[in-house]
Design an enzyme around this catalytic site. Structure first.
Site, PDB file in Angstrom:
ATOM      1  CE  LYS A  54     -62.696  31.667  42.709  1.00 53.85           C
ATOM      2  NZ  LYS A  54     -61.789  30.508  42.773  1.00 53.85           N
TER       3      LYS A  54
ATOM      4  N   GLY B 146     -58.622  32.381  53.466  1.00 53.08           N
ATOM      5  CA  GLY B 146     -57.479  32.093  52.601  1.00 53.08           C
ATOM      6  C   GLY B 146     -56.314  32.978  52.968  1.00 53.08           C
ATOM      7  CB  SER B 147     -53.417  34.035  50.982  1.00 54.02           C
ATOM      8  OG  SER B 147     -54.013  34.652  49.866  1.00 54.02           O
TER       9      SER B 147
ATOM     10  N   GLY C 283     -57.292  37.960  50.448  1.00 57.22           N
ATOM     11  CA  GLY C 283     -58.308  38.583  51.315  1.00 57.22           C
ATOM     12  C   GLY C 283     -58.277  40.099  51.207  1.00 57.22           C
TER      13      GLY C 283
ATOM     14  CD  GLU D 267     -59.493  32.332  59.183  1.00 53.43           C
ATOM     15  OE1 GLU D 267     -58.294  32.543  58.887  1.00 53.43           O
ATOM     16  OE2 GLU D 267     -60.009  31.217  59.281  1.00 53.43           O
TER      17      GLU D 267
ATOM     18  CB  CYS E 160     -56.404  29.718  59.870  1.00 53.02           C
ATOM     19  SG  CYS E 160     -57.957  28.906  60.149  1.00 53.02           S
TER      20      CYS E 160
ATOM     21  CD  GLU F 141     -50.699  31.877  57.774  1.00 51.79           C
ATOM     22  OE1 GLU F 141     -51.551  31.214  58.363  1.00 51.79           O
ATOM     23  OE2 GLU F 141     -50.958  32.581  56.780  1.00 51.79           O
TER      24      GLU F 141
END
Ligand code: NAP
Length: 522
Positions: free
Chosen positions: A177, A234-235, A239, A258, A295, A386
């Protein structure tokens, strides 16, 4: 040439009506051409092709798969100039980063090829004893894997990045994707993978690439019954949404997500006695690297309140304000950075340290540092969040006990770092370091967390919510373990056993036979 179409296996397809363009953040304008979002029918066809390809792809030998991965690296290299140009146009990332990430991507593919040629990765175990069943176990691939390209690494964590390389190495076909921010880079990389697949005799459907600018394509993909596992970077929001979707399928499947981290850095007193200025310089560079869009960005620095810590904070602030910011990956990510930073800055009880204050391109992410007391940090979880960008919070703890308490309150993290220069001090702070080890997937001594080596021993993962499964890494050779499952053959005739488990060790791999590692035949 970029067509804007989807790769449904080897076929280029654009059956849908929804289109979008990528964006050049440096020039503040959209880029050509338009991309066609995949339809539900195109998603189905890509996955069905992958499921069909699985039957022949899983039978390829490790050496054949290695040749395929090496061919992808060669195809990428043959189009390197254009690939890097489009990468830079779509991401705004500088030339050095394009070169570094490109080299990492091709060497990552070759590292997995070498792992396959060596062969021990299948973890062959044989237990054979008089009067007991003969049991032989090894890892086999799951089946088609859905990979979500990550916005912040258009090469290394995207179309031909670590998830794809490790899944293809395992014997699982991949449906990507594509990330809408770098759809052109994604298509060119896909073209290289398809060319390599054709040249090395891999089945049609071993790889597909789907465009989309909304969440539907990803949702359809994860819900498709023939998809057997998902890789995501990603976020936390996306996720966990994908993880829940996968858990609610009639057949739940693993999602290896992740989802980010604030990467605490513990600055022990000895580190500041002689090297405060050095670390202040190193950390200003690490916090602003890639405009903080890593990250592993150090978002939290912890120390014991002292004159030396205050000197370090002052130097860090001075350095931070001097570095010239770069554009963020997209206006959307820039806006999210400003919003999440504003949420933290709306809290009481912090001190502003310094920030970049000059005039800039509208999509540049301005770096900023604040400091809080240990007490304020413990009482307010907003300081723990974050902020995806060049922003860092320094916590001044009143003593060792409070430092330990702060670490114990943190959520799961990808990395933790310890700065020190005294051996004696490591003993004195053993409990603090133990608490940090409990919280993270990788612990670094006297360095910066940004920069993740691709090697067999790497762990790029961590306790929830850093990732959805702390047992696995998304970087390094053991990332392949996400796409395989163990199967045990009991009293299986030699002729039916996979090559890795037969009496004769024709592959010459290291096997565990009755508790001893050996390359001998049985
Ligand atoms: P994202 O929002 O996590 O999206 C990643 C991918 O997942 C995109 O392709 C997106 O599709 C898809 N997606 C999002 N929500 C979904 C849902 N509910 N169901 C199915 N698919 C979904 O990441 P991003 O677009 O890269 O950046 C947004 C924010 O994510 C950043 O500002 C940052 O906070 C965070 N981020 C973190 C890291 C990290 O390493 N920790 C890396 C990158 C981003 P569409 O784009 O097509 O909608």
């Amino acid at each position: 040439m970029i067509t804007g179409k989807n790769y449904i296996g080897e076929e280029l397809s654009n059956k849908g009506d929804i289109t979008f363009k990528t964006f050049n953040p440096n020039e503040n304008k959209e880029t050509e051409p338009v991309f066609y979002e995949a339809t539900i029918n195109e998603v189905d066809r890509a996955v069905e092709k992958a499921a069909k390809a699985f039957y022949s792809y899983k039978k390829k030998t490790d050496v054949e798969k290695a040749v395929f991965l090496e061919a992808i690296a060669i195809e990428l290299e043959s189009n390197a100039k254009l690939l890097k140009e489009i990468y830079r146009t779509e991401s705004g990332l500088p030339e050095g980063r394009a070169n570094g990430e490109f080299a990492r991507t091709t060497s990552q593919l070759r590292a997995f090829a070498d792992m396959l040629k060596e062969g021990t990765w299948v973890e062959a175990i044989i237990n054979k004893a008089e009067g007991k069943p003969d049991i032989r176990r090894m890892q086999i691939p799951f089946g088609p894997v859905a990979v979500f390209g990550a916005s912040n690494f258009p090469f290394a964590f995207s179309t031909a990045g670590g998830d794809t390389a490790s899944a293809l190495a395992s014997g699982s076909p991949v449906v990507v994707k594509s990330h809408p921010l770098h759809a052109g880079t994604g298509e060119l990389v896909s073209e290289a993978i398809i060319k390599a697949a054709k040249k090395t005799g891999m089945p049609d459907g071993v790889f597909s690439n789907l465009n989309s600018k909304g969440i539907e394509v990803g949702e359809w993909l994860v819900k498709h019954p023939e998809i057997k596992a998902v890789g995501f970077t990603g976020s936390y929001r996306a996720g966990t949404a994908l993880w829940k979707l996968a858990m609610n399928r009639p057949e739940p499947i693993p999602v290896y997500a992740e989802m980010g981290s604030i990467n605490p850095v513990v600055v022990l007193p000895s580190a500041l006695e002689e090297k405060a200025d050095f670390w202040a310089e190193q950390y200003a560079a690490s916090i602003t690297m890639g405009c903080g869009q890593f990250c592993t960005n150090p978002g939290l620095i912890l120390g014991i309140d002292s004159t030396e810590l205050n000197h370090f904070i002052q130097k860090l602030g001075e350095n931070i304000s001097k570095l010239v910011p770069t554009v963020m990956l997209s206006p959307g990510i820039h806006e999210q950075y400003e919003n999440s930073k504003s949420e933290v800055l709306a809290q009481p009880d912090y001190s502003a340290v310094n920030k970049f204050g000059g005039q800039l391109n509208p999509h540049c992410g301005r770096q900023e540092i604040i400091s809080v007391s240990g007490e304020a940090f413990l009482q307010n979880k907003n300081f723990h969040k974050e902020v995806f960008g060049p922003f860092s919070v320094v916590v001044k703890c009143k003593d060792k006990e409070q430092l330990k308490e702060v670490i114990q309150q943190l959520e799961g993290q990808l990395t933790g770092t310890v700065l020190n220069s005294g051996k004696k001090e490591l003993k004195e702070y053993k409990e603090v370091i133990d608490a940090l080890t409990e919280t993270v997937g990788r612990i670094i001594f006297n360095g910066v967390p940004t920069g993740v080596e691709v090697c067999a021993a790497m762990m790029h993962g961590g306790p929830y919510p850093a990732t959805s499964n702390a047992k696995f890494t998304s970087v390094g050779l053991t990332a392949v373990q996400r796409w395989v499952r163990p199967v045990a053959f009991q009293d299986c005739p030699q002729v039916l056993l996979p090559e890795a488990l037969k009496n004769e060790n024709s592959l010459g791999i290291l096997r565990n036979i009755n508790g001893k590692y050996t390359t001998d035949s049985l």
